[in-house]
Design an enzyme around this catalytic site. Structure first.
Site, PDB file in Angstrom:
ATOM      1  N   ALA A   7       0.780  -1.240   0.000  1.00  0.00           N
ATOM      2  CA  ALA A   7       0.000   0.000   0.000  1.00  0.00           C
ATOM      3  C   ALA A   7       0.815   1.296   0.000  1.00  0.00           C
ATOM      4  O   ALA A   7       0.290   2.352  -0.328  1.00  0.00           O
ATOM      5  CB  ALA A   7      -0.941   0.010   1.193  1.00  0.00           C
ATOM      6  N   GLY A  62      -1.599   6.156  -1.831  1.00  0.00           N
ATOM      7  CA  GLY A  62      -2.488   6.869  -2.758  1.00  0.00           C
ATOM      8  C   GLY A  62      -3.704   6.027  -3.138  1.00  0.00           C
ATOM      9  O   GLY A  62      -4.850   6.481  -3.011  1.00  0.00           O
ATOM     10  N   CYS A  97       3.115   0.105 -12.391  1.00  0.00           N
ATOM     11  CA  CYS A  97       3.323   1.358 -13.137  1.00  0.00           C
ATOM     12  C   CYS A  97       4.516   1.135 -14.063  1.00  0.00           C
ATOM     13  O   CYS A  97       5.429   1.952 -14.149  1.00  0.00           O
ATOM     14  CB  CYS A  97       3.487   2.569 -12.229  1.00  0.00           C
ATOM     15  SG  CYS A  97       4.906   2.523 -11.163  1.00  0.00           S
TER      16      CYS A  97
END
Ligand SMILES: C[S@@+](CC[C@H](N)C(=O)[O-])C[C@H]1O[C@@H](n2cnc3c(N)ncnc32)[C@H](O)[C@@H]1O
Length: 455
Positions: free
Chosen positions: A266, A270, A387
């Site tokens: 986590a 965000g 990402c």
């Protein structure tokens, strides 16, 4: 000496010597120096632009400097890169670009190299940026040329080429693919986007709507912390692709009261904040886990705005396989990754990552995904997110899990996002969703929803 240049130079030093992150060091230095907004913008452009395009400036400088860069004092090289950025990419008066860069060399205690630095930068001023561009790229073709022109390491260009092709965005039928657009998007400074946390703030209360996320807001510029909703924790700085990744999990099906949700990795919190905002009205509860204690503290801060705040625990996410088998209805695995999808936000990252980082990360991603699958309830759903668009970290991790777990099915994630996004994303065929900076204005987030069949 002009404070913006002194601060940018200090950022380059911190990145080089302390392995610092420019996007953390710079705001602290700006706050300490109390620069006005024009000088703060100049310092940001100087530091980020120089770091981002470092490979290109080194190529140009190597046309002028007839010696191995490893033999140059790093303080001198930093000043030359900063000067090159001003002379080749910014509309800065020549005397200021050269004079201030040479002064930086002196300020770093390298006075004996001032003449050398002055000579190198004066040579740069004798040709136009376009002429240097042509010389720097002369003789290069294919990916080597793209790597030099857009200042990306060649292995990153190769990884992007492969990932675009897998997403139907590669070269086909004689038509050029989207590689060049992607590389160009990576070299532009993105605008700052905010998420208005549902139930705590509306998009209208925070600012102008963003591009693709229903909770996305385009920051007005300047320090986002000055936005009253951000100051009160009701809105957060967050890429819109990250917002869509969290919303894909929370909105893929209606919430049933009593559902248990887990955010396995986590930090800094965000997506956990957005998930918590989504969970509360439906009667679901969120548990957030993070390995690194300092990052777990950031998660607690991010969740402090909720009453009561969701529980945050510290530890290795793989333990959930043993400690909590079949316990959660929804799990977010936003896996540790190379971050190659967020290079535009982290100016130095492209030069710091190495191809050798990928193997260790894919092993960790596979282990965390195994744990998430074990901790998922039959009938539950999990989101595997990175990402990074690197295929080794995305489709291959997911394909291995699907091959090993007949109880898992890949959910058509582009179809889920089509119901959530504020515009047609024109995603690839699925079942995975890959977002792209050049196509969506987001980081290159990879999102695959996986469902576990009822037993
Ligand atoms: C991509 S970041 C998560 C970003 C976060 N979801 C957000 O939106 O703010 C991955 C996180 O995983 C954490 N991590 C790395 N290894 C882990 C492990 N074995 N167990 C749990 N967390 C881990 C890292 O410290 C990092 O904070």
């Amino acid at each position: 000496m002009q404070p913006a240049r002194r601060i940018a130079y200090e950022v380059l030093r911190a990145v080089r010597e302390d392995d610092a992150y420019a996007n953390l060091v710079l705001p602290a230095l700006l706050a300490e120096a109390r620069l006005d907004s024009a000088d703060a913008a100049l310092a940001t452009e100087l530091a980020y632009g120089t770091l981002r395009l470092r490979g290109y400036y080194d190529r140009v400088l190597s046309l002028v400097i007839d010696r191995d860069f490893s033999k140059l004092d790093p303080e001198v090289l930093d000043a030359l890169r900063l000067g090159a950025h001003q002379l080749l990419s910014m509309r800065v008066a020549v005397h200021a670009a050269v004079g201030e860069s040479v002064a930086l060399v002196g300020s770093a205690g390298k006075g004996s190299a001032k003449g050398f630095a002055n000579g190198v930068l004066r040579t740069l001023t004798r040709s136009s940026p376009e002429e240097w561009h042509a010389r720097a790229l002369a003789g290069l073709t294919g990916d080597d040329r793209l790597a030099a022109e857009y200042a990306h390491p060649p292995w990153v260009v190769a990884a992007f080429r492969e990932a675009l092709a897998a997403d139907g965005r590669g070269e086909r039928d004689g038509r050029g693919g989207q590689l060049e657009s992607l590389l160009a998007a990576d070299t532009e400074a993105p605008y700052v986007s905010l998420a208005a946390l549902p139930g705590l703030a509306t998009v209208g209360e925070v600012g102008e709507p963003g591009e693709v996320s229903p909770v996305g807001v385009r920051s007005a510029g300047g320090d986002p912390a000055a936005n009253p909703m951000v100051a009160r924790g009701r809105a957060r700085v967050q890429d819109e692709g990250s917002q869509l990744a969290a919303l894909a999990l929370s909105r893929c099906r209606p919430i049933v009261a009593g559902e248990r949700w887990l955010d396995l990795c986590a930090g800094p919190g965000g997506k956990a904040a957005l998930l918590a905002a989504e969970a509360a009205p439906g009667g679901a509860t969120l548990l957030a886990n993070e390995l690194i204690p300092t990052r777990a503290r950031l998660v607690r801060n991010a969740l402090a705005v909720f009453d009561p705040p969701p529980e945050v625990v510290e530890g290795d996410g793989t333990r959930f396989a043993i400690d909590a088998p079949g316990a959660f209805d929804r799990i977010l695995l936003d896996a540790p990754c190379t971050g190659l999808g967020a290079l535009r936000r982290r100016p130095e990252a492209r030069w710091r990552k190495q191809p050798s980082d990928v193997d260790g990360l894919t092993r960790l991603q596979g282990a965390l995904l195994e744990a998430a699958i074990a901790a998922l309830k039959p009938g539950g759903i999990l989101a595997y997110v990175t990402c990074s668009p690197h295929l080794a970290e995305t489709r291959r991790v997911v394909d291995a899990a699907l091959a090993a777990h007949p109880e898992l099915t890949a959910v058509d994630t582009p179809a889920v996002l089509a119901e959530i996004a504020t515009r047609d994303l024109q995603l690839g065929a699925g079942p995975a969703a890959q977002l792209w900076p050049h196509a969506h204005g987001t980081d290159a987030m990879f999102i695959q929803l996986l469902a576990k069949v009822e037993s």
